[in-house]
Design a protein around this motif. Structure first.
Motif, PDB file in Angstrom:
ATOM      1  N   SER A  11       0.863  -1.173   0.000  1.00 47.69           N
ATOM      2  CA  SER A  11       0.000   0.000   0.000  1.00 47.69           C
ATOM      3  C   SER A  11       0.906   1.231   0.000  1.00 47.69           C
ATOM      4  N   THR A  12       0.317   2.407  -0.123  1.00 53.69           N
ATOM      5  CA  THR A  12       1.110   3.635  -0.055  1.00 53.69           C
ATOM      6  C   THR A  12       0.430   4.627   0.868  1.00 53.69           C
ATOM      7  N   ARG A  13       1.235   5.581   1.321  1.00 57.71           N
ATOM      8  CA  ARG A  13       0.739   6.708   2.103  1.00 57.71           C
ATOM      9  C   ARG A  13       1.490   7.952   1.641  1.00 57.71           C
ATOM     10  N   PRO A  14       0.935   9.136   1.912  1.00 58.42           N
ATOM     11  CA  PRO A  14       1.650  10.358   1.519  1.00 58.42           C
ATOM     12  C   PRO A  14       3.034  10.442   2.181  1.00 58.42           C
ATOM     13  N   ASP A  16       5.884  12.044   4.198  1.00 59.91           N
ATOM     14  CA  ASP A  16       5.917  12.964   5.333  1.00 59.91           C
ATOM     15  C   ASP A  16       7.358  13.450   5.494  1.00 59.91           C
ATOM     16  N   ASP A  20       9.981  10.913   6.889  1.00 55.34           N
ATOM     17  CA  ASP A  20      10.528  10.106   5.796  1.00 55.34           C
ATOM     18  C   ASP A  20      11.855  10.562   5.210  1.00 55.34           C
ATOM     19  N   ARG A  62       4.968   9.400  -2.534  1.00 48.16           N
ATOM     20  CA  ARG A  62       4.293   8.523  -1.575  1.00 48.16           C
ATOM     21  C   ARG A  62       5.279   7.457  -1.113  1.00 48.16           C
ATOM     22  N   LEU A  65       4.409   0.781   1.466  1.00 47.97           N
ATOM     23  CA  LEU A  65       4.472  -0.018   2.691  1.00 47.97           C
ATOM     24  C   LEU A  65       4.184  -1.484   2.411  1.00 47.97           C
ATOM     25  N   GLY A  68       2.892  -2.367   6.864  1.00 52.01           N
ATOM     26  CA  GLY A  68       3.115  -1.149   7.631  1.00 52.01           C
ATOM     27  C   GLY A  68       4.537  -0.627   7.628  1.00 52.01           C
ATOM     28  N   PRO A  70       7.933   0.824   5.666  1.00 50.39           N
ATOM     29  CA  PRO A  70       8.343   1.463   4.408  1.00 50.39           C
ATOM     30  C   PRO A  70       9.304   0.580   3.624  1.00 50.39           C
ATOM     31  N   GLU A 122      -1.860   1.487  -8.837  1.00 54.10           N
ATOM     32  CA  GLU A 122      -2.281   2.724  -8.191  1.00 54.10           C
ATOM     33  C   GLU A 122      -2.422   3.852  -9.217  1.00 54.10           C
TER      34      GLU A 122
END
Length: 180
Positions: A11-14, A16, A20, A62, A65, A68, A70, A122
């Motif tokens: 999955s991905t997340r923005p 930070d 990051d 992004r 993950l 959870g 990276p 995505e």
């Protein structure tokens, strides 16, 4: 009977900046990431680059993950606003993409392919995207083979400001065929 491994759940997340940048600095300065072009970057160089991306209205970063944790970086951008636009006939619905798998001392067979597949899925989750455009370094033969395996076609070789690149495109249909 041969045991098979299920594809990883990605999955991905923005991105930070505070959380990051130190992690990304370790990734991009690793020799395995030499084609990323930041092998000698300082932490502040990475912060500046990704602060500019965060402030952009046409470029997004992004963090990818797995469970959870990276494990990759994904960037998307408007190729019409990139220097490659001078070297490639772009279409409405084109989206530019970069990805970087975290360097590791324990490579996993098929993991990079799983990452690029997740990144393209995505990108194509947006119905407005009809084609993904990439511009990897012409010397990066490993990524060219991977790109071909997921549906990219080389359109042109071009001298960009930081490299000689193979401009390549992947249509939604070509990606779907490669995913079957």
């Amino acid at each position: 009977m041969t045991a098979t491994t299920a594809p990883p759940e990605l999955s991905t997340r923005p991105f930070d900046l505070d959380r990051d940048v130190p992690l990304l600095h370790r990734w991009v300065t690793n020799h395995r990431a030499r084609f990323w072009g930041m092998e000698h970057a300082s932490v502040e160089d990475v912060r500046r680059e990704y602060a500019a991306i965060a402030a952009s209205d046409h470029h997004e970063a992004r963090i990818g993950l797995e469970a959870g944790e990276p494990v990759f970086l994904m960037e998307t951008y408007d190729p019409h606003r990139h220097e490659l636009a001078a070297h490639l006939r772009l279409l409405p619905g084109d989206r530019g993409m970069h990805f970087l798998v975290a360097p590791t001392d324990r490579p996993r067979h098929g993991f990079t392919r799983a990452v690029i597949t997740a990144v393209l899925a995505e990108c194509f989750a947006d119905p407005a995207v009809g084609r993904v455009v990439v511009e990897p370094d012409a010397r990066n033969t490993a990524v060219h083979a991977l790109n071909a395996a997921v549906g990219f076609v080389v359109e042109a070789e071009a001298r960009l400001s930081d490299k000689t690149a193979l401009l390549s495109t992947c249509t939604r249909a070509a990606f779907e065929r490669s995913s079957r």
